[in-house]
Design an enzyme around this catalytic site. Structure first.
Site, PDB file in Angstrom:
ATOM      1  N   GLY C  29      43.396  42.804  32.020  1.00 36.26           N
ATOM      2  CA  GLY C  29      43.474  44.210  32.335  1.00 36.26           C
ATOM      3  C   GLY C  29      42.081  44.795  32.472  1.00 36.26           C
ATOM      4  O   GLY C  29      41.088  44.161  32.076  1.00 36.26           O
ATOM      5  N   ASN C  30      42.008  45.980  33.039  1.00 36.67           N
ATOM      6  CA  ASN C  30      40.719  46.657  33.161  1.00 36.67           C
ATOM      7  C   ASN C  30      40.958  48.119  33.467  1.00 36.67           C
ATOM      8  O   ASN C  30      41.950  48.485  34.074  1.00 36.67           O
ATOM      9  CB  ASN C  30      39.830  46.005  34.242  1.00 36.67           C
ATOM     10  CG  ASN C  30      40.597  45.724  35.521  1.00 36.67           C
ATOM     11  OD1 ASN C  30      40.933  46.637  36.262  1.00 36.67           O
ATOM     12  ND2 ASN C  30      40.907  44.452  35.772  1.00 36.67           N
ATOM     13  N   GLY C  47      36.126  39.207  32.572  1.00 32.26           N
ATOM     14  CA  GLY C  47      36.357  38.095  31.639  1.00 32.26           C
ATOM     15  C   GLY C  47      35.836  38.279  30.226  1.00 32.26           C
ATOM     16  O   GLY C  47      35.818  37.322  29.453  1.00 32.26           O
ATOM     17  N   SER C  75      34.482  43.634  36.749  1.00 23.48           N
ATOM     18  CA  SER C  75      35.837  43.089  36.877  1.00 23.48           C
ATOM     19  C   SER C  75      36.077  42.521  38.268  1.00 23.48           C
ATOM     20  O   SER C  75      35.636  43.090  39.269  1.00 23.48           O
ATOM     21  CB  SER C  75      36.857  44.211  36.622  1.00 23.48           C
ATOM     22  OG  SER C  75      38.121  43.827  37.075  1.00 23.48           O
ATOM     23  N   SER C  76      36.810  41.415  38.333  1.00 26.36           N
ATOM     24  CA  SER C  76      37.133  40.824  39.644  1.00 26.36           C
ATOM     25  C   SER C  76      37.999  41.765  40.480  1.00 26.36           C
ATOM     26  O   SER C  76      38.134  41.586  41.679  1.00 26.36           O
ATOM     27  CB  SER C  76      37.825  39.476  39.447  1.00 26.36           C
ATOM     28  OG  SER C  76      38.983  39.638  38.661  1.00 26.36           O
ATOM     29  N   ASP C  77      38.600  42.773  39.834  1.00 20.94           N
ATOM     30  CA  ASP C  77      39.426  43.737  40.556  1.00 20.94           C
ATOM     31  C   ASP C  77      38.644  44.978  40.983  1.00 20.94           C
ATOM     32  O   ASP C  77      39.246  45.977  41.389  1.00 20.94           O
ATOM     33  CB  ASP C  77      40.612  44.167  39.664  1.00 20.94           C
ATOM     34  CG  ASP C  77      41.534  43.007  39.348  1.00 20.94           C
ATOM     35  OD1 ASP C  77      41.971  42.322  40.288  1.00 20.94           O
ATOM     36  OD2 ASP C  77      41.816  42.760  38.162  1.00 20.94           O
ATOM     37  N   HIS C  98      48.483  43.676  32.951  1.00 25.39           N
ATOM     38  CA  HIS C  98      49.620  42.771  33.163  1.00 25.39           C
ATOM     39  C   HIS C  98      50.607  42.996  32.003  1.00 25.39           C
ATOM     40  O   HIS C  98      51.069  42.042  31.381  1.00 25.39           O
ATOM     41  CB  HIS C  98      49.165  41.310  33.209  1.00 25.39           C
ATOM     42  CG  HIS C  98      48.462  40.926  34.472  1.00 25.39           C
ATOM     43  ND1 HIS C  98      48.755  39.784  35.182  1.00 25.39           N
ATOM     44  CD2 HIS C  98      47.485  41.554  35.167  1.00 25.39           C
ATOM     45  CE1 HIS C  98      47.972  39.713  36.246  1.00 25.39           C
ATOM     46  NE2 HIS C  98      47.186  40.764  36.258  1.00 25.39           N
ATOM     47  N   HIS C 172      52.620  40.712  41.321  1.00 26.37           N
ATOM     48  CA  HIS C 172      51.384  40.824  40.590  1.00 26.37           C
ATOM     49  C   HIS C 172      51.640  41.637  39.307  1.00 26.37           C
ATOM     50  O   HIS C 172      52.180  41.082  38.360  1.00 26.37           O
ATOM     51  CB  HIS C 172      50.298  41.413  41.493  1.00 26.37           C
ATOM     52  CG  HIS C 172      48.916  41.373  40.923  1.00 26.37           C
ATOM     53  ND1 HIS C 172      47.797  41.610  41.685  1.00 26.37           N
ATOM     54  CD2 HIS C 172      48.479  41.129  39.677  1.00 26.37           C
ATOM     55  CE1 HIS C 172      46.726  41.503  40.884  1.00 26.37           C
ATOM     56  NE2 HIS C 172      47.122  41.213  39.686  1.00 26.37           N
TER      57      HIS C 172
END
Lengths: 235, 235, 235, 235
Positions: C29-30, C47, C75-77, C98, C172
């Site tokens: 999450g972020n 991460g 964040s990768s998002d 998630h 997702h």
């Protein structure tokens, strides 16, 4: 000082584990520990919230459910405990809860089927659900009769109370026992977890099969058989 | 002082994370960490409650499951760990739990289908459920054979243990592994969460489809592929 | 001292609420908070476990997802957040989790139907589930395209992002937003609770009806309408 | 100093128990305590998070829902409480929550069937679910009408509010009451637990029967009848 101080402490600790293990809401449960020499047991007082329970509140009663020592009324289920202690000479503790999944199964009047090794590590049979009691038993001495319902159901199935240490009373809730109150508490938590797992498995796959006999025997034997190798030598 | 002090500490910390992550009840689980140079691993002693476990209780055993150092009996599942360490050269830790949702799926003898990106972030396959072991394997050296059941099932499916780091053993429970014990513990929690999500999705919509390949590949690649961009450079 | 200290603190606090509210496992999450004047937002580094996260780890990026300040990878998002901030001028915070029940619904590719006043207190529509992204979008700039998938789905349905502050991305997981990061976090918890309630209601009664319009309007209006009387004057 | 200090303290403590018992998320609930002599009750202010609530924030209102003392707006559900206090002379406290399982049942518009002794220990009837309110009631004075919906539903069923201390309002959520606010809070937790058990039992066995009358009567009588023997003499 009470001659039952140590017994009361044991019963107190057993009772206090029930909310810690998320097995009781409010006062929906009780645990007892027996002293076989004196033929008495120590049990939770009726209706006292766990947060307020003190060791000295524990009530000492004999196997006919007469109060031997204590200022409070013992659990309303005291007679059930008394009957079981009287008939089953090798048990040291009894626990009754209304734990969520165990009680949900009891409300279905169905045994909890043995579906995996978590179950077989503890017993080789389905967890029995005694049928709801007859109207005569209910209208009679209800709590005493609950004890007989448990004893009779095990006998009808040919189960030993030393192997099968747990039961559901139909439409009511779980009862467990063991050589010590600690083991009886442990069994209540095992029943709840196994009840949840069986519920989930049958939701995922309604026709999921019962565990096969070789696995049942293997898991039981490695913990409880003559050549048991689970745990430490002195367990 | 033990030459294995650091290894024991690692194993201790890995084991203690299991109750913290709600993955074990009582003693229903064990974790181990390997020292590849000395060809030994450190594992939880059998039947010891987590609340009482101390780093010095951890047992050191070799890849044939012989005790090298320790005063207690190692986990009854030690031979399963030994077989996996012997055959899979690149794993550093192993975890076995009876976590609720993972075990419920194991009891159905069904793989956990890949239904979303939470799953694909960790593996591109359904989480395999090895079939329940044959009667011969169960009656033989059961725990050693459990290791071979795991290895054989991955091989039959053509899965690499370096990509698929988790499995269910049918009617038993989950096993996970990883480059470190920390990763193996992480994988046990991931398996449990993914098992719960798949269960819920199939309750809501029994014919919910498997995740499509492009999403599986994308989520796997961004965490594990050559151009992975998830996490920090030095992760 | 960083000129973004306060913004980082806001983002830090929003992120730390996610595990407190049981909405994230590990790093799944972020959360981010925007500074509209400087056209930057503060987001969780990729991460990093929540237990180790510090306010100074938060990364400052612009609306094209370029890092403006910070030693860690965002964040990768991040690109999903950037697209939403760029297109939706009145949002102040975004959260992606998630969370278990929300993600389970996303895996079914179904909207969460409005079934009660708990839902209507927060939005008058079913919680939309955007269809899984096309292969072109997935293979392209995936995270940026995730932002467009969200924006396009709301537009296709004629929903305003100022009224519907939550969505599921098919297969997702949930994304939520709000005037502040605090509101976005709040919305993530609301989505999870409403997702669980709708799941349970449909298990109990598969043909349970959608909430009727008068109740939808009443509950929305009393919290959000012109004559709203829920909360305090200065809320 | 306020003449209502003790009443506010009671209401404060009752409200604070709701998050402790996992019955509310954020501000989704409220509890009140009445002073029959002064004809006022003390209720939670609207929209204030429990973590920030202080005893002095509690609002004092009369039975027409007019604020008598307090700097904040009372709960948006205040008129529902007022109607119930006005019509039911023997209640001392009221609680409204959106607890998960209770609300899920309310969303199905179905009564919670009495399936076991856990339920019968508290009431001899199914937990009623009042039908969703008519459009006229919703568009009128909604919260006041919610009170009448509750009163009318009990009357239509011939239930006494002194025996049946809980109800679901269809598509909305649970309301409970009792001789004291403490008892009303207790009833909210009982409702939630019984709602979960009934849900689980019907998932396991959709045709599980209702509890038989002899058991209903026995469990009710031993806690509430003339010869009740549950709890302590002075309970």
């Amino acid at each position: 000082m009470s001659e039952f101080k140590e017994l009361k402490q044991q019963a107190y600790e057993g009772n206090m584990r029930l909310p810690e293990l998320d097995l009781v809401l409010f006062t929906f449960g009780n645990a007892s520990a027996v002293d076989r020499e004196r033929e008495v047991f120590a049990i939770k007082p009726s209706g006292v919230p766990y947060a307020e329970l003190k060791p000295e509140d524990i009530v000492i009663v004999d196997f006919d459910a007469n109060v031997v020592e204590g200022n409070m009324r013992p659990s309303s289920d005291t007679e059930t405990h008394a009957v079981l202690y009287k008939h089953w000479e090798h048990i040291g503790g009894i626990v009754h809860t209304h734990s969520t999944y165990g009680t949900a199964w009891a409300q279905t009047q169905q045994d909890i089927p043995i579906m995996g090794t978590t179950h077989a590590d503890h017993l080789t049979q389905d967890i029995p659900c005694a049928p709801p009691m007859s109207d005569e038993m209910i209208k009679g001495d209800y709590e005493e009769q609950t004890g007989y319902q448990i004893i009779n159901d095990l006998e009808d199935r040919g189960f030993s109370y030393e192997e099968v240490e747990m039961i559901l009373v139909g439409n009511h809730a779980p009862f467990t026992w063991g050589k010590t109150i600690k083991k009886a508490v442990y069994n209540s938590a095992v029943l709840e977890e196994v009840a949840k797992m069986a519920y989930l498995s049958l939701q995922i796959r309604p026709d999921a099969p019962r565990l096969k006999d070789t696995l049942i025997q293997k898991h039981w034997e490695r913990k409880h058989g003559d050549g048991a190798y689970y745990g430490q030598e002195n367990d």
